[in-house]
Design a protein around this motif. Structure first.
Motif, mmCIF file in Angstrom:
data_model
loop_
_atom_site.group_PDB
_atom_site.id
_atom_site.type_symbol
_atom_site.label_atom_id
_atom_site.label_comp_id
_atom_site.label_asym_id
_atom_site.label_seq_id
_atom_site.Cartn_x
_atom_site.Cartn_y
_atom_site.Cartn_z
ATOM 1 N N ARG A 1 4.350 12.485 -2.699
ATOM 2 C CA ARG A 1 3.657 11.200 -2.840
ATOM 3 C C ARG A 1 3.453 10.972 -4.328
ATOM 4 N N VAL B 1 7.194 9.000 -1.027
ATOM 5 C CA VAL B 1 6.403 7.802 -0.771
ATOM 6 C C VAL B 1 5.701 7.410 -2.067
ATOM 7 N N LYS C 1 2.918 5.112 -4.026
ATOM 8 C CA LYS C 1 1.631 4.457 -3.781
ATOM 9 C C LYS C 1 1.259 3.627 -5.023
ATOM 10 N N LEU D 1 4.830 4.077 8.170
ATOM 11 C CA LEU D 1 5.639 3.483 7.102
ATOM 12 C C LEU D 1 7.121 3.447 7.454
ATOM 13 N N GLU E 1 -3.116 5.841 9.640
ATOM 14 C CA GLU E 1 -2.776 5.907 8.225
ATOM 15 C C GLU E 1 -1.323 5.502 7.980
ATOM 16 N N ASP E 2 -1.080 5.029 6.761
ATOM 17 C CA ASP E 2 0.247 4.548 6.384
ATOM 18 C C ASP E 2 1.344 5.561 6.684
ATOM 19 N N ASP E 3 1.098 6.827 6.362
ATOM 20 C CA ASP E 3 2.154 7.828 6.478
ATOM 21 C C ASP E 3 2.749 7.906 7.881
ATOM 22 N N THR F 1 0.818 -1.217 0.000
ATOM 23 C CA THR F 1 0.000 0.000 0.000
ATOM 24 C C THR F 1 0.848 1.263 0.000
ATOM 25 N N SER F 2 2.040 1.190 0.591
ATOM 26 C CA SER F 2 2.968 2.327 0.586
ATOM 27 C C SER F 2 4.392 1.801 0.601
ATOM 28 N N THR F 3 5.252 2.451 -0.147
ATOM 29 C CA THR F 3 6.676 2.111 -0.145
ATOM 30 C C THR F 3 7.446 3.397 -0.392
ATOM 31 N N ALA F 4 8.666 3.466 0.093
ATOM 32 C CA ALA F 4 9.409 4.725 0.024
ATOM 33 C C ALA F 4 10.764 4.533 -0.643
#
Length: 395
Positions: free
Chosen positions: A362, A386, A388, A166, A161-163, A33-36
Motif C-alpha cells: 500500500r 494499492v 492511497k 476495490l 473496507e476498500d481492500d 480513496t483507493s486505486t491500484a
C-alpha cells in the motif's frame, strides 16, 4: 489536483493537473480513496499500447466517494462506489446483451476510427488506457470524472473496507469471466497460464465453478505459492517442460480447458518467444504470444480456450492448424464488468471470495512512479500495489 501521468516508455510522473468537471448530465465526480496498479498498466509503461499521449492520466482500477453529480446521475453525494474499468452507456445494442465492453457509445466519436482501422470495429471506452479507447483520464488521481455514472458504478455498503471490494473494478470480474468463458464442468481439469492477479482470481473462480483440478503455470515461486493455497497444482516452467508436465498430469489427454492470463509480454527463453522479442524490438511485430500457443497445443481435443490476457496487434506462428484439427473453441475479450458486479459483491460479503490476499503493498499516490517500477521489476514479491491518495509520501 495530483495525478499520475504517462510521459513515455518507463516515464510516469505525479503531476499537478486541472480538477475534473461535470461534462455530461450523467457524469459524477469521485474523490478517489483507493486505486491500484494493474498488470495491463505495465503494457502502457513498456510502451506496447499505441495512441498514448504525454500527460495522459493513468489508472483503471479505482473506487471512491461521490462528491459531485450531474443532473441525470443516479448516484448521491457521499456514496462509496467501485467503478468498472469499461465505460458503457447501458442502452446500445451491445449493452442490451450485457456485452458492456463492446458498447457503441462509451468511446467518443472522434476516437472511434482508430479502433475501426485496427480491429474492424471500435471498442468501448476504458479509463486511463490510450486514445484508442477514448482518451479518458484515469483514476490514479485525487479525483476522477465518471461518465455514464447511472450505469457503471456499484454502491458499496457501509462497513466494508476498500481492500475487500476495490478489485471489483477489473481483475476479479476479469478472472471470473475467464473461468466462465472456459465453460467449466464439474470434474474438469483446468490449466491457467500466469499467476498474476487475473490468473490467481481465475484459479479461485475455477474452483468455485466446480473444477476438480486446477494447474497453475508460472515461474515466480511466490505467485505459485499463492495459487497452491487455493488448492492448485503448480508447474514452474523454468524447472519443468510445461507441455510434458501437463501430459503426465492428465494421462496424456490434456486439460479440459485452458486459460491464458499472460498476454502480449510473455516471458521465457523459448525459441518462439525469442523470435517474437526480436520482432518487437525491430518493429516487425507487436505481441509475444508464447503462452497462447502453448495453451492451444496442450489443451485436450474438443477442449475450450479462454483468453482474458491482453493482446494488441498482429501475430504470426499462431497454431491455427492445431486449433482446427483439435476442434477447440476460443472465447476472449475485455471484461463485461457491469454484468458481474452484483453477484461478485454478494460473494465477497458472504465470505465466498477473498481479494485481500493479493495486496502486497500500500503506497501513497505520490509514490506511484516507484510503485510502477517495483511492479515491473519485482513481480515475484510485488503481487498488487494499492495507491492511497490520502497517504503521505514515504520519506
Amino acid at each position: 489536483m495530483r495525478a499520475l501521468a504517462w510521459h513515455g516508455k518507463h516515464d510516469v510522473r505525479v503531476d499537478t493537473v486541472d480538477d475534473p468537471e461535470i461534462v455530461n448530465p450523467r457524469d459524477a465526480i469521485l474523490k478517489v480513496t483507493s486505486t491500484a496498479i494493474c498488470g495491463s498498466d505495465l503494457h502502457l509503461y513498456d510502451g506496447f499500447i499505441p495512441t498514448m499521449k504525454s500527460g495522459d492520466i493513468l489508472g483503471h482500477e479505482f473506487m471512491g466517494e461521490v462528491v459531485e453529480v450531474g443532473a441525470k446521475s443516479t448516484l448521491k453525494k457521499g456514496q462509496r462506489v467501485v467503478v468498472p474499468f469499461t465505460i458503457a452507456c447501458g442502452s446500445c445494442y451491445h449493452c442490451g446483451k450485457q456485452q458492456y465492453s463492446g458498447c457503441d457509445n462509451g468511446n467518443p466519436a472522434d476516437n472511434q476510427d482508430i479502433g475501426e482501422t485496427l480491429y474492424g470495429h471500435t471498442m468501448s471506452g476504458l479509463f486511463g488506457y490510450s486514445h484508442m479507447t477514448g482518451g479518458y483520464a484515469g483514476g490514479q488521481a485525487e479525483y476522477v470524472r465518471v461518465p455514464f455514472s447511472d450505469v457503471g458504478p456499484i454502491v458499496i455498503p457501509d462497513g466494508i473496507e476498500d481492500d475487500k471490494v476495490l478489485f471489483l473494478s477489473d481483475i476479479l470480474p476479469t478472472g471470473w469471466q475467464a473461468a466462465e468463458y472456459a465453460e467449466i464442468e464439474p470434474g474438469d481439469t483446468v490449466a491457467v497460464w500466469g499467476c498474476g492477479p487475473v490468473g490467481l482470481f481465475a484459479v479461485q473462480s475455477a474452483f468455485l465453478m466446480g473444477a476438480a483440478r486446477v494447474i497453475a503455470i508460472d515461474h515466480f515461486p511466490h505467485r505459485l505459492e499463492l495459487a497452491a493455497k487455493f488448492g492448485a497444482e503448480t508447474i514452474n516452467f523454468e524447472e519443468s517442460a510445461t507441455y510434458d508436465s501437463l501430459m503426465q498430469m492428465t494421462g496424456g489427454v490434456g486439460p479440459d480447458a485452458v486459460i491464458d492470463a499472460v498476454g502480449l509480454e510473455a516471458h521465457g527463453a523459448f525459441v518462439d518467444n525469442i523470435v517474437d522479442q526480436i520482432k518487437v524490438s525491430t518493429f516487425l511485430g507487436t505481441d509475444r504470444t508464447h503462452s497462447i500457443r502453448q495453451a492451444i497445443l496442450a489443451c485436450r481435443k474438443g477442449g475450450r480456450v479462454s483468453m482474458p490476457a491482453v493482446y494488441g496487434g498482429f501475430v504470426d506462428k499462431f497454431p491455427l492448424g492445431a486449433f482446427m484439427e483439435k476442434g477447440l473453441t476460443l472465447k476472449t475479450g475485455q471484461t463485461h464488468v457491469q454484468k458481474y458486479l452484483p453477484g461478485l459483491l454478494a460473494a465477497i460479503m458472504e465470505g465466498k471470495i477473498d481479494t485481500t490476499f493479493l495486496i502486497s503493498h500500500r503506497m501513497a499516490l505520490e509514490d506511484a512512479p516507484k510503485g510502477y517500477k517495483m511492479f515491473h521489476d519485482e513481480q515475484n514479491t510485488t503481487t498488487k500495489i494499492v495507491l492511497k491518495p490520502d497517504l503521505a509520501k514515504a520519506a
